[in-house]
Design a protein around this motif. Structure first.
Motif, PDB file in Angstrom:
ATOM      1  N   HIS A   1       5.633   5.802  -1.097  1.00  0.00           N
ATOM      2  CA  HIS A   1       4.987   6.832  -0.262  1.00  0.00           C
ATOM      3  C   HIS A   1       6.025   7.810   0.299  1.00  0.00           C
ATOM      4  O   HIS A   1       7.040   7.408   0.838  1.00  0.00           O
ATOM      5  CB  HIS A   1       4.238   6.151   0.881  1.00  0.00           C
ATOM      6  N   ARG A   2       5.745   9.094   0.173  1.00  0.00           N
ATOM      7  CA  ARG A   2       6.662  10.127   0.682  1.00  0.00           C
ATOM      8  C   ARG A   2       5.941  10.983   1.692  1.00  0.00           C
ATOM      9  O   ARG A   2       5.149  11.852   1.341  1.00  0.00           O
ATOM     10  CB  ARG A   2       7.172  11.030  -0.453  1.00  0.00           C
ATOM     11  N   PRO A   3       6.208  10.763   2.975  1.00  0.00           N
ATOM     12  CA  PRO A   3       5.582  11.595   4.008  1.00  0.00           C
ATOM     13  C   PRO A   3       6.036  13.048   3.844  1.00  0.00           C
ATOM     14  O   PRO A   3       7.117  13.322   3.311  1.00  0.00           O
ATOM     15  CB  PRO A   3       6.124  11.008   5.310  1.00  0.00           C
TER      16      PRO A   3
ATOM     17  N   LYS B   1       4.044   4.479  12.387  1.00  0.00           N
ATOM     18  CA  LYS B   1       2.838   3.666  12.217  1.00  0.00           C
ATOM     19  C   LYS B   1       2.337   3.155  13.555  1.00  0.00           C
ATOM     20  O   LYS B   1       3.110   2.633  14.349  1.00  0.00           O
ATOM     21  CB  LYS B   1       3.152   2.477  11.295  1.00  0.00           C
TER      22      LYS B   1
ATOM     23  N   LEU C   1     -10.601  -0.975   5.475  1.00  0.00           N
ATOM     24  CA  LEU C   1     -11.780  -0.473   4.757  1.00  0.00           C
ATOM     25  C   LEU C   1     -11.403   0.122   3.405  1.00  0.00           C
ATOM     26  O   LEU C   1     -12.179   0.040   2.455  1.00  0.00           O
ATOM     27  CB  LEU C   1     -12.500   0.590   5.605  1.00  0.00           C
ATOM     28  N   GLY C   2     -10.221   0.718   3.333  1.00  0.00           N
ATOM     29  CA  GLY C   2      -9.883   1.466   2.118  1.00  0.00           C
ATOM     30  C   GLY C   2      -9.046   0.695   1.123  1.00  0.00           C
ATOM     31  O   GLY C   2      -9.031   1.040  -0.069  1.00  0.00           O
TER      32      GLY C   2
ATOM     33  N   SER D   1       0.870  14.097   3.471  1.00  0.00           N
ATOM     34  CA  SER D   1       0.835  13.234   2.293  1.00  0.00           C
ATOM     35  C   SER D   1      -0.316  12.238   2.335  1.00  0.00           C
ATOM     36  O   SER D   1      -0.634  11.636   1.321  1.00  0.00           O
ATOM     37  CB  SER D   1       2.162  12.489   2.176  1.00  0.00           C
TER      38      SER D   1
ATOM     39  N   ILE E   1       0.831  -1.209   0.000  1.00  0.00           N
ATOM     40  CA  ILE E   1       0.000   0.000   0.000  1.00  0.00           C
ATOM     41  C   ILE E   1       0.865   1.259   0.000  1.00  0.00           C
ATOM     42  O   ILE E   1       0.464   2.286  -0.548  1.00  0.00           O
ATOM     43  CB  ILE E   1      -0.941   0.010   1.232  1.00  0.00           C
ATOM     44  N   PHE E   2       2.038   1.180   0.584  1.00  0.00           N
ATOM     45  CA  PHE E   2       2.855   2.384   0.787  1.00  0.00           C
ATOM     46  C   PHE E   2       4.091   2.449  -0.116  1.00  0.00           C
ATOM     47  O   PHE E   2       4.983   3.241   0.154  1.00  0.00           O
ATOM     48  CB  PHE E   2       3.267   2.485   2.259  1.00  0.00           C
TER      49      PHE E   2
ATOM     50  N   ASP F   1      -8.526   1.669   8.959  1.00  0.00           N
ATOM     51  CA  ASP F   1      -8.557   2.550   7.778  1.00  0.00           C
ATOM     52  C   ASP F   1      -8.044   1.827   6.539  1.00  0.00           C
ATOM     53  O   ASP F   1      -8.623   1.948   5.456  1.00  0.00           O
ATOM     54  CB  ASP F   1      -7.777   3.858   8.030  1.00  0.00           C
ATOM     55  N   LEU F   2      -6.979   1.030   6.686  1.00  0.00           N
ATOM     56  CA  LEU F   2      -6.434   0.304   5.536  1.00  0.00           C
ATOM     57  C   LEU F   2      -7.351  -0.866   5.171  1.00  0.00           C
ATOM     58  O   LEU F   2      -7.531  -1.184   3.996  1.00  0.00           O
ATOM     59  CB  LEU F   2      -5.025  -0.207   5.860  1.00  0.00           C
TER      60      LEU F   2
ATOM     61  N   GLU G   1      -4.109   7.910  14.402  1.00  0.00           N
ATOM     62  CA  GLU G   1      -3.004   8.049  13.443  1.00  0.00           C
ATOM     63  C   GLU G   1      -3.240   9.263  12.549  1.00  0.00           C
ATOM     64  O   GLU G   1      -4.323   9.452  12.009  1.00  0.00           O
ATOM     65  CB  GLU G   1      -2.909   6.777  12.592  1.00  0.00           C
TER      66      GLU G   1
END
Lengths: 431, 431
Positions: A100-102, A200, A310-311, B103, A96-97, A307-308, B197
């Motif tokens: 990914h760039r925070p 996380k 469900l999404g 992000s 999923i990530f 959240d992950l 989170e």
């Protein structure tokens, strides 16, 4: 001696004294990574240009104002890839990530940078530091074996001298166990003493950030950066007369011969060096804490992954999605009971230190298991994590397969500075 | 009746039944904001084009598969600006975060979106939901008065019918108090039941996400989106015979005449409607919990602000920087003691409900104070926050200045679904 071989505290002193530049140190670490990481696979992402630019900047700032530098000035550190970094991707080893760039550094990364540290790269991890996909990292001492986990890459990177310091996290035994398996020092501070912002979530009442080094002084250096209470004010502790309580712990049936031998050896060595060593037992009702840790971890994991789930359910590992489904029958009632047992034991824990100064206990059942499908068993760590106690892993010996086996020291909540001071007195005898 | 006047549950039903489109509802809310917000200043950031595009998409998805839509389908919601949103800036009302673009969405935003909700915008807040800079928001009922805080914008936006639902947060009384001051319903679930989170940390063992609505059904709708245990399985509760314990609470000396009148009136009305109302007192030692809340808030706030303190001190408000300095003498020892008292009281709290079903207690001392330099006193909220108990604010009456005064319901940990069901039975009588 190559710069990459220096411990963090040696390197920090050399840089401060002008005997080493941060650039030379970072370059040496990068070369070591280039030589070793194709086999060890500790790192998910390293950006040499970025690290070198930060190192050169640190060298310039030191030249400009040598008295104003922080405890980590010029020293590179690695970051477990469940911890946000603004300059480098943060993947959580999850599909999923990927990429990914925070937008910001996690608080712990920002604090390490404020103290002068140089972000070297991101280290591999078990998916979300929880379950599911394992890290690709191998144990540097024997690449057929796991380096432990979930802080797999950070443990192996420090053990294999790619970097002198690295951040890990612990919810069960994800930080202390890899320290033992990689023959290094690891520190898990008191729960709550270090901000987990930008990390996380898994089980919020257990999750703790820790760090690895190759000496107790390295661990203290980072503790100073976090301004843990008492750092810089705690006098050195004499080993003579230090009261060490050897705790087999309520989960002793999981011990392996190598773990038993290490605990025994550490006790003997400490006694020979003048410490007062005696057996120590937790009260009988503390034996439920391993189960309590499991209930809290899974119960809180439900909220953490919803959240992950469900999404993006199809990309969330089945093992983590499971927290949001039947979750082994864990209910609000069992979670509440677990919270209350944990709270009661926490409140009583400091009172158990009347006749001892520090607990000496296994950091893992034994040597690192063979294979990368496992990261070993966290059974000797969960109890202390639930207690919110500071824990310190130190190397002790090697097992029959030639792999490192360490031991663990535990102190009451918020006795972080004192634990580091005691460990400083004990390390040379134990190793 | 304009669509913006609908409650969330009315709107959700109308959309599902094809009597209203999400686009029409969002457009109506946007018009309301345009008309009212120059005076109320509830919003920091609204992106009409983005919200309308999401609404049109929701309308299309509903047409495509009406049975697959979530509980919030097509319903707009506001988000307190300490909660990350990927599409809109997240400023924390701090100079450090101006223009900051996270992000990813915070978990709670992602979950509301997964349930079909439409992100309308970000609402003003006290700096970092903690202290320092106040929101610019005014109380919609009388703009000379505060709407409360720190969830100032979310409370006012729902109260002034800019949006039917909005997220707030509570560490002391930041969520329940504004509900009372704005004459709306507010729900703070059990600590830990909803992932934080992507939300600014303040005191991690207290911080809780809550939501506002204009009916108990609205609050239940969001609770369904979060799949709180028991939602959808809890039978309606009859008001007749419901045992309501009226709790003046250990901080009763802070009550104002308007708050006292509201509590008295709510009790009388409930009794008249058939509930069994009796006085309820917390055990004497629970009276320390207001102080415990303060110690934990400040003690944990030290870790929460350290990264900003070290990295950006001149832009961090003095009041927050103070957490990292002398911090009113709070030490590891006082924090530990506070943790233990909190833990012991939490463990005993459910046992106090033997003779009652629900606690009725003030949600604030009285009406919203005059001026925007204050957000009022959280003294009637801190105890319940420390207890990790679900709390529900409901409107009751108006005070001598014409401002709303509500009351608060409290239930044992994880009785969220049951609390919502009881509140559903009580609301019509109380208001």
């Amino acid at each position: 001696m190559e710069p990459y071989e220096l411990t963090a505290s040696e390197a920090a002193r050399s840089i401060r004294d002008g005997r080493l530049t941060s650039e030379a140190l970072v370059r040496s670490c990068l070369e070591r990574i280039e030589a070793r990481d194709p086999e060890i696979r500790a790192w998910i992402h390293v950006d040499p240009a970025l690290a070198l630019a930060a190192a050169r900047d640190a060298d310039k700032r030191l030249a400009g104002n040598p008295s104003a530098v922080g405890p980590l000035h010029g020293v590179p550190f690695g970051v477990k890839d469940v911890i946000d970094t603004a300059d480098l991707p943060t993947t959580h080893n999850s599909p999923i990530f990927q990429g990914h760039r925070p937008s910001r550094d996690a608080a712990c990364v920002a604090i390490a940078r404020s103290a002068g540290g140089i972000l070297l790269g991101k280290t591999d991890t078990v998916e979300f530091a929880s379950g599911g996909r394992k890290a690709a990292t191998r144990n540097p001492v024997n690449t057929d074996h796991t380096p432990g986990g979930s802080s797999s890459g950070s443990g192996a990177a420090v053990g294999d001298r790619h970097v002198p310091l690295a951040f890990g996290t612990q919810t069960g035994g994800s930080h202390i166990r890899p320290a033992s398996f990689n023959g290094i020092y690891g520190f898990k501070p008191t729960w709550g003493a270090v901000s987990r912002e930008g990390v996380k979530h898994y089980a919020v009442s257990l999750d703790t950030i820790g760090w690895y080094g190759r000496s107790v002084a390295d661990l203290a250096l980072m503790a100073e950066a976090f301004r843990l209470e008492g750092m810089g004010e705690t006098a050195p502790v004499p080993l003579a007369g230090l009261r060490v309580g050897v705790c087999r712990s309520p989960v002793w049936s999981s011990i392996e011969p190598a773990g038993e031998a290490a605990l025994h050896l550490a006790a003997l060595r400490l006694e020979a060096a003048g410490a007062s060593v005696e057996p120590f037992e937790l009260p009988a009702d503390f034996s439920t804490l391993a189960e309590v840790q499991d209930v809290i971890r899974r119960g809180e994991g439900r909220a953490a992954f919803l959240d992950l789930y469900l999404g993006d359910r199809h990309r969330l590992h089945e093992e983590l999605a499971d927290h949001c489904e039947h979750n082994r029958g864990i209910t609000a009632r069992s979670l509440t009971e677990a919270y209350d047992v944990a709270g009661q034991c926490r409140a009583r824990f400091a009172g158990l230190f009347e006749r001892i100064d520090v607990i000496l206990t296994p950091s893992a059942p034994g040597e690192a298991p063979k294979g990368l499908h496992t990261t070993g068993d966290h059974i000797f760590n969960g109890i202390w994590t639930v207690l919110h106690a500071p824990c310190l892993a130190m190397p002790c010996t090697h097992g029959p397969q030639g792999l490192p086996v360490g031991v663990q020291l535990v102190a009451p909540r918020f006795a972080d500075a004192r634990l580091l001071a005691m460990a400083g007195a004990m390390a040379a005898a134990v190793a």
